[in-house]
Write a protein that holds these residues in place. Structure first.
Motif, mmCIF file in Angstrom:
data_model
loop_
_atom_site.group_PDB
_atom_site.id
_atom_site.type_symbol
_atom_site.label_atom_id
_atom_site.label_comp_id
_atom_site.label_asym_id
_atom_site.label_seq_id
_atom_site.Cartn_x
_atom_site.Cartn_y
_atom_site.Cartn_z
ATOM 1 N N ALA A 10 -9.591 -11.335 3.708
ATOM 2 C CA ALA A 10 -8.415 -12.308 4.199
ATOM 3 C C ALA A 10 -7.424 -11.597 4.937
ATOM 4 O O ALA A 10 -7.168 -10.423 4.615
ATOM 5 C CB ALA A 10 -8.055 -13.148 3.051
ATOM 6 N N THR A 11 -6.733 -12.332 5.764
ATOM 7 C CA THR A 11 -5.548 -11.628 6.537
ATOM 8 C C THR A 11 -4.440 -12.777 6.217
ATOM 9 O O THR A 11 -4.416 -13.513 5.695
ATOM 10 C CB THR A 11 -5.903 -11.478 8.084
ATOM 11 O OG1 THR A 11 -6.514 -12.706 8.477
ATOM 12 C CG2 THR A 11 -7.102 -10.411 8.136
ATOM 13 N N VAL A 12 -3.122 -12.202 7.022
ATOM 14 C CA VAL A 12 -1.886 -12.949 6.458
ATOM 15 C C VAL A 12 -1.374 -13.125 7.942
ATOM 16 O O VAL A 12 -1.181 -12.387 8.800
ATOM 17 C CB VAL A 12 -0.850 -11.978 5.850
ATOM 18 C CG1 VAL A 12 0.315 -12.709 5.402
ATOM 19 C CG2 VAL A 12 -1.726 -11.454 4.637
ATOM 20 N N THR A 13 -0.897 -14.668 8.004
ATOM 21 C CA THR A 13 -0.170 -15.064 9.168
ATOM 22 C C THR A 13 1.079 -14.885 9.010
ATOM 23 O O THR A 13 1.647 -15.317 7.780
ATOM 24 C CB THR A 13 -0.918 -16.179 9.756
ATOM 25 O OG1 THR A 13 -0.723 -17.244 8.746
ATOM 26 C CG2 THR A 13 -2.393 -15.869 9.835
ATOM 27 N N LYS A 43 -8.750 -16.932 5.722
ATOM 28 C CA LYS A 43 -10.031 -16.044 6.019
ATOM 29 C C LYS A 43 -10.701 -16.629 7.268
ATOM 30 O O LYS A 43 -11.343 -17.824 6.998
ATOM 31 C CB LYS A 43 -10.605 -16.053 4.682
ATOM 32 C CG LYS A 43 -11.765 -14.954 4.502
ATOM 33 C CD LYS A 43 -12.592 -14.726 3.281
ATOM 34 C CE LYS A 43 -13.624 -13.503 3.435
ATOM 35 N NZ LYS A 43 -14.515 -13.610 2.109
ATOM 36 N N ARG A 44 -11.118 -15.765 8.127
ATOM 37 C CA ARG A 44 -11.739 -16.392 9.239
ATOM 38 C C ARG A 44 -13.030 -16.174 9.073
ATOM 39 O O ARG A 44 -13.673 -15.299 8.340
ATOM 40 C CB ARG A 44 -11.299 -15.490 10.508
ATOM 41 C CG ARG A 44 -9.806 -15.386 10.961
ATOM 42 C CD ARG A 44 -9.309 -14.901 12.083
ATOM 43 N NE ARG A 44 -7.904 -15.020 12.176
ATOM 44 C CZ ARG A 44 -7.165 -15.920 12.335
ATOM 45 N NH1 ARG A 44 -7.538 -17.326 12.392
ATOM 46 N NH2 ARG A 44 -5.648 -15.842 12.389
ATOM 47 N N LEU A 69 -1.527 -20.146 0.646
ATOM 48 C CA LEU A 69 -3.144 -19.927 0.938
ATOM 49 C C LEU A 69 -3.779 -21.095 1.314
ATOM 50 O O LEU A 69 -3.777 -22.231 0.924
ATOM 51 C CB LEU A 69 -3.485 -19.843 -0.805
ATOM 52 C CG LEU A 69 -2.784 -18.898 -1.695
ATOM 53 C CD1 LEU A 69 -3.260 -19.080 -3.124
ATOM 54 C CD2 LEU A 69 -2.768 -17.536 -1.243
ATOM 55 N N ASN A 70 -4.364 -20.781 2.476
ATOM 56 C CA ASN A 70 -5.057 -21.860 3.125
ATOM 57 C C ASN A 70 -6.625 -21.735 2.835
ATOM 58 O O ASN A 70 -7.360 -20.746 3.163
ATOM 59 C CB ASN A 70 -5.183 -21.477 4.780
ATOM 60 C CG ASN A 70 -5.679 -22.821 5.583
ATOM 61 O OD1 ASN A 70 -6.751 -23.066 5.313
ATOM 62 N ND2 ASN A 70 -4.942 -23.376 6.366
ATOM 63 N N ASP A 97 -13.952 -22.578 10.792
ATOM 64 C CA ASP A 97 -13.418 -21.540 11.585
ATOM 65 C C ASP A 97 -12.434 -20.757 10.653
ATOM 66 O O ASP A 97 -12.378 -19.504 10.396
ATOM 67 C CB ASP A 97 -12.510 -21.954 12.899
ATOM 68 C CG ASP A 97 -13.168 -22.359 14.048
ATOM 69 O OD1 ASP A 97 -14.372 -22.126 14.030
ATOM 70 O OD2 ASP A 97 -12.604 -23.106 14.927
ATOM 71 N N LEU A 98 -11.935 -21.637 9.413
ATOM 72 C CA LEU A 98 -11.213 -20.709 8.477
ATOM 73 C C LEU A 98 -12.100 -21.221 7.207
ATOM 74 O O LEU A 98 -12.269 -22.395 6.896
ATOM 75 C CB LEU A 98 -9.810 -21.280 8.231
ATOM 76 C CG LEU A 98 -8.693 -20.880 9.273
ATOM 77 C CD1 LEU A 98 -7.235 -21.334 8.965
ATOM 78 C CD2 LEU A 98 -8.796 -19.544 9.743
#
Length: 315
Positions: free
Chosen positions: A267-270, A260-261, A36-37, A59-60
């Motif tokens: 949120a998205t997953v990288t 999350k940008r 989790l960032n 940015d995040l």
């Protein structure tokens, strides 16, 4: 007519290298660690931060507890029991919901690995009290991994700013005093070998009274340098056999990271912790979407950090 060099042609096509060979890829092997960032805001600006965290970079943006819970629900639905949940940033202790997020992870039975610089955000009274409460309730499942750029003050402060080393020592001392499970993530200077680096960090650990064995690669993690603009070889399908490396050992075989940008609704997953900005490695809004297809190793850091460097962010 201008011609592009081989360097300029590398890491362009997801499936084919600049030399026309089939690019290496990594299949999903099952979840080991979900990262989790909590955002790229940080209390300091390091000279060589791979994710460009700083007091002004949002940015995040911060994750909220409502961003995190759907992913924990997905993990529960797998029915595979406890997983490792990693929390990184930026500086996670700047995230307003950090204690709620930690409690949500731990109350579901997972282990927690939180990366911090152990500086002022961690030392605020509200955070200290929250950490002590969580340690009382879930202590054996919490590890705080403190990032260091060097084991000596001058080199560390040259990277992180004057006084950063002394403040980090204060934070590490507090963690040692209250018996937290602590690990250290350090950089190995280009001018020293691994034995020298472990000896240097070992002396620092001894001065602080930390219960860390500097020879233990899980307690003292030494990361290979990631230099923006470096020129490692591209990884082909043949490299696994040539290098005697198993693709199952790569981070993207068993790890994903939630971000999350700024301006995004969800949120998205990288694919991994290193490539938060490259949209090619943004794989979907759910874990199910993000683990469907192989990850093509189409970035210099896939080669230098993971395949050649043997690096991994998990425990």
């Amino acid at each position: 007519m201008a011609h592009t060099t081989l360097f300029e042609q590398k890491f362009r096509d997801p499936f084919v290298t600049a030399k026309g060979e089939t690019r290496g890829s990594v299949d999903w092997r099952g979840l080991k660690t979900l990262w989790l960032n909590t955002g790229t805001l940080c209390n300091i600006k390091c000279r060589n931060c791979y994710i460009k965290s700083s007091p002004s970079n949002d940015d995040l943006v911060y994750l909220s507890i409502s961003d995190v819970e759907p992913y924990l629900d997905e993990i529960d639905a797998l029915g595979e029991g406890s997983k490792e949940i990693g929390i990184t940033g930026g500086e996670p202790f700047m995230c307003p919901d950090i204690l709620k997020i930690m409690e949500a992870v731990l109350s579901r039975g997972h282990t927690l690995l939180l990366l911090t610089n152990a500086m002022r955000p961690m030392m605020r009274p509200r955070i200290q009290q929250g950490l002590l409460d969580l340690k009382t309730r879930f202590g054996d499942r919490i590890t705080l991994r403190v990032s260091m750029d060097a084991h000596d003050e001058a080199t560390h402060d040259a990277e992180r700013g004057a006084g950063a080393y002394a403040i980090a020592m204060e934070g590490l001392g507090w963690l040692a005093e209250y018996g937290f499970d602590v690990a250290i993530a350090g950089r190995q200077a280009l001018t020293e070998n691994e034995a020298e680096a472990r000896a240097g960090y070992g002396a620092m650990i001894a001065r602080l009274g930390l219960a860390i064995d500097p020879a233990d690669t899980r307690q003292l993690v030494l990361f290979p340098e990631m230099i923006e603009g470096d020129d490692p070889p591209e990884i082909t399908t043949a490299c696994w056999g040539i290098l005697n490396v198993d693709p199952a050992d790569m981070m993207c075989a068993s790890q994903r990271m939630v971000v999350k940008r700024k301006g995004a609704g969800k949120a998205t997953v990288t694919a991994c912790t290193l490539l938060a900005y490259d949209t090619e490695f943004e794989l979907g809004e759910t874990l199910a979407e993000a683990t469907r297809d192989p990850v093509q190793l189409n970035h210099a850091w896939c080669a230098s950090f993971c395949v050649l460097g043997g690096g991994s962010c998990s425990a």
